[in-house]
Design an enzyme around this catalytic site. Structure first.
Site, PDB file in Angstrom:
ATOM      1  N   LYS A  19       6.427 -41.902 -29.032  1.00 48.45           N
ATOM      2  CA  LYS A  19       5.488 -40.835 -28.679  1.00 48.45           C
ATOM      3  C   LYS A  19       4.558 -40.535 -29.852  1.00 48.45           C
ATOM      4  CE  LYS A  19       8.432 -38.359 -25.405  1.00 48.45           C
ATOM      5  NZ  LYS A  19       9.320 -37.217 -25.259  1.00 48.45           N
TER       6      LYS A  19
ATOM      7  N   GLU B 199      19.259 -44.872 -22.589  1.00 52.88           N
ATOM      8  CA  GLU B 199      18.769 -43.809 -23.476  1.00 52.88           C
ATOM      9  C   GLU B 199      19.958 -43.120 -24.156  1.00 52.88           C
ATOM     10  OE1 GLU B 199      14.762 -41.728 -22.614  1.00 52.88           O
ATOM     11  OE2 GLU B 199      16.227 -40.183 -22.179  1.00 52.88           O
TER      12      GLU B 199
ATOM     13  N   HIS C 222      18.894 -64.012  -3.498  1.00 50.95           N
ATOM     14  CA  HIS C 222      17.760 -64.930  -3.330  1.00 50.95           C
ATOM     15  C   HIS C 222      16.790 -64.775  -4.487  1.00 50.95           C
ATOM     16  CE1 HIS C 222      19.189 -65.865   0.707  1.00 50.95           C
ATOM     17  NE2 HIS C 222      19.598 -64.609   0.687  1.00 50.95           N
TER      18      HIS C 222
HETATM   19  O1  LIG Z   1      11.131 -33.603 -18.777  1.00 50.84           O
HETATM   20  P1  LIG Z   1      10.316 -33.946 -19.966  1.00 50.84           P
HETATM   21  O2  LIG Z   1      10.515 -33.001 -21.083  1.00 50.84           O
HETATM   22  O3  LIG Z   1       8.867 -34.098 -19.591  1.00 50.84           O
HETATM   23  O4  LIG Z   1      10.821 -35.329 -20.526  1.00 50.84           O
HETATM   24  C1  LIG Z   1      10.801 -36.496 -19.754  1.00 50.84           C
HETATM   25  C2  LIG Z   1      11.653 -37.570 -20.385  1.00 50.84           C
HETATM   26  O5  LIG Z   1      11.233 -37.830 -21.708  1.00 50.84           O
HETATM   27  C3  LIG Z   1      12.360 -38.055 -22.535  1.00 50.84           C
HETATM   28  O6  LIG Z   1      12.528 -36.946 -23.322  1.00 50.84           O
HETATM   29  C4  LIG Z   1      12.179 -39.211 -23.414  1.00 50.84           C
HETATM   30  O7  LIG Z   1      11.785 -40.322 -22.686  1.00 50.84           O
HETATM   31  C5  LIG Z   1      13.505 -38.212 -21.568  1.00 50.84           C
HETATM   32  O8  LIG Z   1      14.721 -37.995 -22.139  1.00 50.84           O
HETATM   33  C6  LIG Z   1      13.112 -37.245 -20.527  1.00 50.84           C
HETATM   34  O9  LIG Z   1      13.838 -37.434 -19.368  1.00 50.84           O
END
Ligand SMILES: O=P(O)(O)OC[C@H]1O[C@](O)(CO)[C@@H](O)[C@@H]1O
Length: 538
Positions: free
Chosen positions: A475, A339, A368
């Site tokens: 998202k 990330e 293995h």
């Molecule tokens: O803690 P939050 O805001 O729910 O985000 C969870 C995760 O989502 C992200 O923003 C994106 O996957 C991560 O960087 C973060 O760790």
């Protein structure tokens, strides 16, 4: 801004004799003072001029890191400071208010956890909290999961057992909740979300709340929120009068939040000393702040990544910890590295498609499974072995020999050395991190080591390691799917229609595939009928 020029590998390293290799090992072994750790880079194919040529770029990386630690806006897109290093050295925070907030929060965690352990805070219908259910995703789950597994049951039983919900998979959620069974009445629930608006933990929380209520339990009296001030989750926790709310700060990224409330609260509840964990990280930070590259293990890691991947992520990072306790390290590092480094654009806006893929499991189990390919197949990786010298948490006690003079741990050590040699003989480079033992201090140090290596590497390749624009795209796309779902369901009629007709009905021809996939999902869950109830599968 500059990008370090990638240096060629020196393949002749793979032809060195055992004596020459031992000399290379001794010469290049980086000892980490105060932490009983070493980093061996001798099996990586760097040539004679490598460190000299890379030194100016490395010095630039040190300088950028110093700015970051002093409170510069190191995450320019989000206009944020990047402060995870202050979490283990609050005095370094650029403002007294931040120092105080970090310090006070650690004290607050200890006081709350003490109250739970001494039953001053207890559930309404049980004598004490026996279990913790931690609900979060990404950085709000991977760190706590790694710590719980790595540090659980060292020398004595954990004070509290931690369970996790880290997805919006209904079956997975219910399996965890069912697993709690009668213990639900003595379970403390942590809902962890920095942003407080991530759907997965929100959904887990709603499912958990329903399960608690079905057993006649008042969810609010079991619930603790860990989130940013003013977030959606903060509002729910305040509105419903939850037991406690711990803060998350915007200057701590999700993937580096394990030393903030996100990681410390569950760890402390489990009964692990958070001071030891933080001390390990603090010590590693002290060492990796120094600008003498050959003695800086984080700099060496970053430089080896650069060498191995040609500064472009051309090879994968395979994590091979020879320790069951470090099984989840590769999952943790997957987020931290991928990330952070997986970026389309560099800091000057040029497309660069950077990143390093990370995978791994544990040795000798891997031997293995996929080590066959590592040794003989496509040479698209570099390996990092992690070794814990102590075979058990109580060395010297209860030694069982599986053969004359040989223990199970001797086998593990033999398999590590054998695999390292076997890979090298076939032209595959590796590094080895050796720790005396796996405990809270070591794990804190390991995490700090990789956090800084990631930061250094990002500067070497001129990218922002602290944002994640690609995740936002996924998202948004998911949100669009749910909007189409709502419209498609509303458009269903008594006369069955196929997805093309439904797409026409909602005036969105481009959504036809989404409609097809979405309605198939709803139909499989008996939430809409197929023929005769409005939906005609193709
Ligand atoms: O803690 P939050 O805001 O729910 O985000 C969870 C995760 O989502 C992200 O923003 C994106 O996957 C991560 O960087 C973060 O760790």
């Amino acid at each position: 801004m500059t990008t370090a020029t990638a240096q060629p590998v020196d393949a002749s390293v793979f032809d060195l004799s055992p004596a020459e290799l031992y000399s290379r090992y001794r010469k290049n072994l980086c000892k980490v003072p105060g932490l009983n750790m070493t980093l061996d880079i001798s099996r990586m194919p760097f040539g004679k001029s490598f460190f000299r040529v890379m030194e100016p770029a490395m010095q630039h990386a040190y300088a950028e890191m110093e700015k970051l630690e002093s409170g510069a806006i190191a995450n320019p897109d989000e206009n944020r400071m990047v402060g995870h290093y202050w979490l283990r050295a609050p005095g370094l925070a650029p403002e007294p208010d931040l120092t105080k907030a970090i310090h006070d929060t650690v004290e607050d965690i200890k006081a709350f956890v003490d109250a739970v352990h001494t039953k001053a805070v207890k559930p309404a219908t049980a004598a004490k909290f026996t279990d913790v259910l931690s609900i979060g995703i990404g950085g709000s789950a991977l760190g706590p999961q790694f710590l719980a597994d790595a540090l659980g049951g060292i020398k004595r039983k954990d004070k509290i057992k931690v369970h996790f919900i880290d997805n919006t998979d209904t079956d997975g959620i219910r399996r965890t909740l069912d697993g709690l069974g009668a213990k639900m009445k003595s379970t403390l629930v942590l809902v962890i979300s920095k942003s407080g608006g991530t759907p997965e933990p929100r959904n887990g929380m709603i499912e958990a709340k329903a399960a608690f209520e079905a057993k006649g339990l008042d969810f609010a009296k079991h619930a603790v929120a860990i989130t940013g001030d003013g977030s959606q989750l903060d509002g729910v926790a305040k509105g419903e009068g939850w037991l406690k709310i711990f803060p998350m700060w915007d200057w701590v990224g999700g993937r580096t939040s394990v030393m903030a409330t996100v990681g410390l609260v569950p760890l402390a509840l489990q009964g692990i000393k958070i001071d030891d964990f933080l001390a390990g990280a603090q010590k590693m930070d002290e060492i990796t702040r120094k600008t003498f590259t050959k003695k800086n293990p984080a700099a060496l890691l970053a430089l080896m990544w650069h060498l191995a991947t040609n500064g472009k992520g051309e090879k994968d990072m395979v994590m091979l910890p020879y320790k069951d306790r470090l099984l989840l390290l590769s999952r943790y590092l997957q987020q931290l590295v991928m990330e952070s480094l997986g970026k389309e654009y560099d800091l000057d806006g040029n497309p660069v498609y950077q990143g390093i893929a990370v995978y791994g499991n544990k040795g000798s189990t891997d031997q293995h499974a996929y080590v066959q390919q590592l040794r003989e197949g496509v040479n698209n990786f570099f390996a990092t072995f992690i070794v814990g010298l102590q075979d058990t948490t109580t060395p010297g006690k209860n030694v069982i020999e599986v053969e004359d003079g040989v223990t199970a741990g001797d086998y593990l050590s033999g398999f590590f050395q054998g695999t390292r040699t076997a890979l090298f003989e076939n032209g595959r480079g590796s590094m080895t991190i050796t720790c005396d033992k796996i405990d809270a201090k070591t794990v804190g140090a390991l995490i700090a080591l990789y956090e800084r290596a990631v930061g250094f590497y990002a500067t070497l390749v001129n990218i922002n390691a602290y944002h994640q624009p690609g995740v936002e795209a996924g998202k948004k796309a998911a949100a669009t799917v749910l909007e189409v779902q709502a419209k498609a369901v509303a458009a269903l009629t008594a006369t069955p229609q196929n997805p093309v007709q439904i797409a026409e009905a909602i005036g969105d021809a481009d959504a036809v595939e989404t409609i097809d996939l979405t309605l198939a999902h709803l139909a499989a869950n008996k939430r809409i009928g197929k023929k005769g109830a409005g939906y005609l599968a193709n």
